[in-house]
Design a protein around this motif. Structure first.
Motif, PDB file in Angstrom:
ATOM      1  N   LEU A  38       4.160  -5.444   6.198  1.00 50.02           N
ATOM      2  CA  LEU A  38       4.385  -4.183   6.065  1.00 50.02           C
ATOM      3  C   LEU A  38       3.746  -3.710   7.692  1.00 50.02           C
ATOM      4  O   LEU A  38       2.476  -3.425   7.679  1.00 50.02           O
ATOM      5  CB  LEU A  38       3.979  -3.106   5.385  1.00 50.02           C
ATOM      6  CG  LEU A  38       4.214  -1.485   5.548  1.00 50.02           C
ATOM      7  CD1 LEU A  38       5.412  -1.279   5.781  1.00 50.02           C
ATOM      8  CD2 LEU A  38       3.760  -0.841   4.327  1.00 50.02           C
ATOM      9  N   HIS A  39       4.390  -4.043   8.689  1.00 48.31           N
ATOM     10  CA  HIS A  39       3.457  -4.042   9.983  1.00 48.31           C
ATOM     11  C   HIS A  39       3.332  -2.571  10.711  1.00 48.31           C
ATOM     12  O   HIS A  39       2.453  -2.263  11.357  1.00 48.31           O
ATOM     13  CB  HIS A  39       4.088  -5.101  11.035  1.00 48.31           C
ATOM     14  CG  HIS A  39       5.409  -5.017  11.302  1.00 48.31           C
ATOM     15  ND1 HIS A  39       5.869  -4.084  12.255  1.00 48.31           N
ATOM     16  CD2 HIS A  39       6.513  -5.690  10.959  1.00 48.31           C
ATOM     17  CE1 HIS A  39       7.310  -4.124  12.280  1.00 48.31           C
ATOM     18  NE2 HIS A  39       7.595  -5.252  11.431  1.00 48.31           N
ATOM     19  N   GLN A  75      -1.387  -8.133   6.836  1.00 48.18           N
ATOM     20  CA  GLN A  75      -3.099  -8.162   7.214  1.00 48.18           C
ATOM     21  C   GLN A  75      -3.370  -6.725   7.603  1.00 48.18           C
ATOM     22  O   GLN A  75      -4.582  -6.546   7.449  1.00 48.18           O
ATOM     23  CB  GLN A  75      -3.056  -9.169   8.035  1.00 48.18           C
ATOM     24  CG  GLN A  75      -2.690 -10.489   7.744  1.00 48.18           C
ATOM     25  CD  GLN A  75      -3.634 -11.015   6.452  1.00 48.18           C
ATOM     26  OE1 GLN A  75      -4.701 -10.823   6.300  1.00 48.18           O
ATOM     27  NE2 GLN A  75      -2.831 -11.327   5.110  1.00 48.18           N
ATOM     28  N   ALA A  76      -2.500  -6.138   8.140  1.00 48.59           N
ATOM     29  CA  ALA A  76      -2.875  -4.613   8.875  1.00 48.59           C
ATOM     30  C   ALA A  76      -1.483  -3.995   8.960  1.00 48.59           C
ATOM     31  O   ALA A  76      -0.538  -4.480   9.142  1.00 48.59           O
ATOM     32  CB  ALA A  76      -3.584  -4.929  10.053  1.00 48.59           C
ATOM     33  N   VAL A  77      -1.484  -2.785   9.095  1.00 49.97           N
ATOM     34  CA  VAL A  77      -0.500  -1.686   9.185  1.00 49.97           C
ATOM     35  C   VAL A  77      -0.702  -0.761  10.172  1.00 49.97           C
ATOM     36  O   VAL A  77      -1.781  -0.095  10.216  1.00 49.97           O
ATOM     37  CB  VAL A  77      -0.404  -0.874   8.004  1.00 49.97           C
ATOM     38  CG1 VAL A  77       0.825   0.288   8.090  1.00 49.97           C
ATOM     39  CG2 VAL A  77      -0.203  -1.685   6.524  1.00 49.97           C
ATOM     40  N   ASP A 132      -7.822  -4.424   4.009  1.00 47.83           N
ATOM     41  CA  ASP A 132      -8.760  -4.149   3.345  1.00 47.83           C
ATOM     42  C   ASP A 132      -9.040  -2.549   3.367  1.00 47.83           C
ATOM     43  O   ASP A 132      -9.385  -2.043   2.259  1.00 47.83           O
ATOM     44  CB  ASP A 132      -9.857  -4.668   4.029  1.00 47.83           C
ATOM     45  CG  ASP A 132     -10.120  -6.272   3.399  1.00 47.83           C
ATOM     46  OD1 ASP A 132      -9.426  -6.750   2.634  1.00 47.83           O
ATOM     47  OD2 ASP A 132     -10.805  -7.102   4.090  1.00 47.83           O
ATOM     48  N   ALA A 133      -8.980  -1.922   4.439  1.00 44.77           N
ATOM     49  CA  ALA A 133      -9.057  -0.435   4.325  1.00 44.77           C
ATOM     50  C   ALA A 133      -8.296   0.157   3.439  1.00 44.77           C
ATOM     51  O   ALA A 133      -8.366   1.108   2.937  1.00 44.77           O
ATOM     52  CB  ALA A 133      -9.098   0.034   5.970  1.00 44.77           C
ATOM     53  N   ILE A 134      -6.894  -0.137   3.576  1.00 43.07           N
ATOM     54  CA  ILE A 134      -5.911   0.404   2.597  1.00 43.07           C
ATOM     55  C   ILE A 134      -6.133   0.038   1.107  1.00 43.07           C
ATOM     56  O   ILE A 134      -5.970   0.754   0.457  1.00 43.07           O
ATOM     57  CB  ILE A 134      -4.469  -0.307   3.013  1.00 43.07           C
ATOM     58  CG1 ILE A 134      -4.027  -0.025   4.627  1.00 43.07           C
ATOM     59  CG2 ILE A 134      -3.190  -0.031   2.132  1.00 43.07           C
ATOM     60  CD1 ILE A 134      -3.126  -0.659   5.065  1.00 43.07           C
ATOM     61  N   ALA A 135      -6.564  -0.995   0.793  1.00 44.90           N
ATOM     62  CA  ALA A 135      -6.792  -1.287  -0.559  1.00 44.90           C
ATOM     63  C   ALA A 135      -8.025  -0.323  -0.931  1.00 44.90           C
ATOM     64  O   ALA A 135      -8.269   0.160  -2.217  1.00 44.90           O
ATOM     65  CB  ALA A 135      -7.368  -2.816  -0.841  1.00 44.90           C
ATOM     66  N   ALA A 136      -9.066  -0.149  -0.122  1.00 45.07           N
ATOM     67  CA  ALA A 136     -10.209   0.829  -0.346  1.00 45.07           C
ATOM     68  C   ALA A 136      -9.728   2.179  -0.550  1.00 45.07           C
ATOM     69  O   ALA A 136     -10.333   3.076  -1.337  1.00 45.07           O
ATOM     70  CB  ALA A 136     -11.172   0.873   0.805  1.00 45.07           C
ATOM     71  N   ARG A 137      -8.617   2.623  -0.152  1.00 44.36           N
ATOM     72  CA  ARG A 137      -7.833   3.760  -0.294  1.00 44.36           C
ATOM     73  C   ARG A 137      -6.830   3.816  -1.378  1.00 44.36           C
ATOM     74  O   ARG A 137      -6.379   4.681  -1.657  1.00 44.36           O
ATOM     75  CB  ARG A 137      -7.055   4.140   0.741  1.00 44.36           C
ATOM     76  CG  ARG A 137      -7.844   4.512   2.115  1.00 44.36           C
ATOM     77  CD  ARG A 137      -6.899   4.733   3.326  1.00 44.36           C
ATOM     78  NE  ARG A 137      -5.685   5.348   2.813  1.00 44.36           N
ATOM     79  CZ  ARG A 137      -5.815   6.981   3.152  1.00 44.36           C
ATOM     80  NH1 ARG A 137      -6.896   7.234   3.418  1.00 44.36           N
ATOM     81  NH2 ARG A 137      -4.725   7.606   2.709  1.00 44.36           N
ATOM     82  N   GLY A 138      -7.029   2.882  -2.422  1.00 47.27           N
ATOM     83  CA  GLY A 138      -6.190   2.786  -3.591  1.00 47.27           C
ATOM     84  C   GLY A 138      -4.917   2.565  -3.253  1.00 47.27           C
ATOM     85  O   GLY A 138      -3.768   2.766  -3.854  1.00 47.27           O
TER      86      GLY A 138
END
Length: 200
Positions: A38-39, A75-77, A132-138
């Protein structure tokens, strides 16, 4: 997502709640980011799909080349905010192809989202967020950073049909939220029947 061939790409229009709903919504986003890269997310201006009564986004993604990826394909959005500070769109001011010019330039010339891109920072419209930043936001993808100082989109509407469509859109969105709440509460018959009756 399931219909895509391995390595295939798609752009999907989704309502805002797909980006932040918990429960099944979160599971769907996790699967999406596992199976696909999901780029890019394009946050569309308010009022584009009033008939559906929701704010919308376009998800740009590429299916992993692996049959059942075990790790995140994403890896990043990159998120482009075309909504904050945007003018009111409707029949008297339709969204035009030229309105997408800056987004197209920011997206780059690689259809798979791998062109060289620049994070424009907190004052810009295009930003990069790591997995990782997205995962930290649930796994909440409803990420905003620009303060919208413009008036409500409805305040720029003049044509009666635009105003009526905006009202219909807000009512439809409210009913959708209530339906989702009822579903979460276990589909209690009395509440569900009352909502369906109100909708008619």
């Amino acid at each position: 997502m399931r219909a895509l061939k391995l390595g295939g790409r798609a752009a999907i229009v989704v309502p805002d709640n797909v980006l932040f709903d918990d429960g099944k919504g979160r599971q769907l986003r996790q699967r999406l980011m596992n199976w696909c890269d999901l780029h890019t997310i394009l946050r569309l201006p308010t009022g584009i799909f009033y008939a559906q009564g929701v704010k919308t986004n376009v998800l740009f993604l590429t299916r992993s080349k692996e049959e059942a990826p075990a790790t995140d394909a994403t890896q990043a959005v990159w998120i482009y905010d075309m909504r904050s500070g945007a003018p009111a769109y409707g029949k008297t001011n339709p969204l035009k192809l030229s309105d997408f010019g800056d987004f197209v330039r920011a997206f780059g010339d690689d259809a798979y989202g791998h062109a060289k891109r620049k994070d424009r920072g907190e004052q810009g419209r295009f930003r990069r967020f790591t997995r990782d930043a997205i995962a930290a936001r649930g796994d909440n993808l409803d990420i905003t950073w620009l303060k919208d100082t413009s008036d409500s989109a409805e305040e720029g509407l003049e044509a009666p049909e635009d105003i009526a469509a905006a009202i219909e859109g807000h009512l439809s969105a409210a009913l959708e939220e209530i339906r989702a709440l009822v579903e979460e509460l276990g589909n209690e018959t009395g509440i569900r029947d009352a909502i369906e009756e109100a909708a008619e």
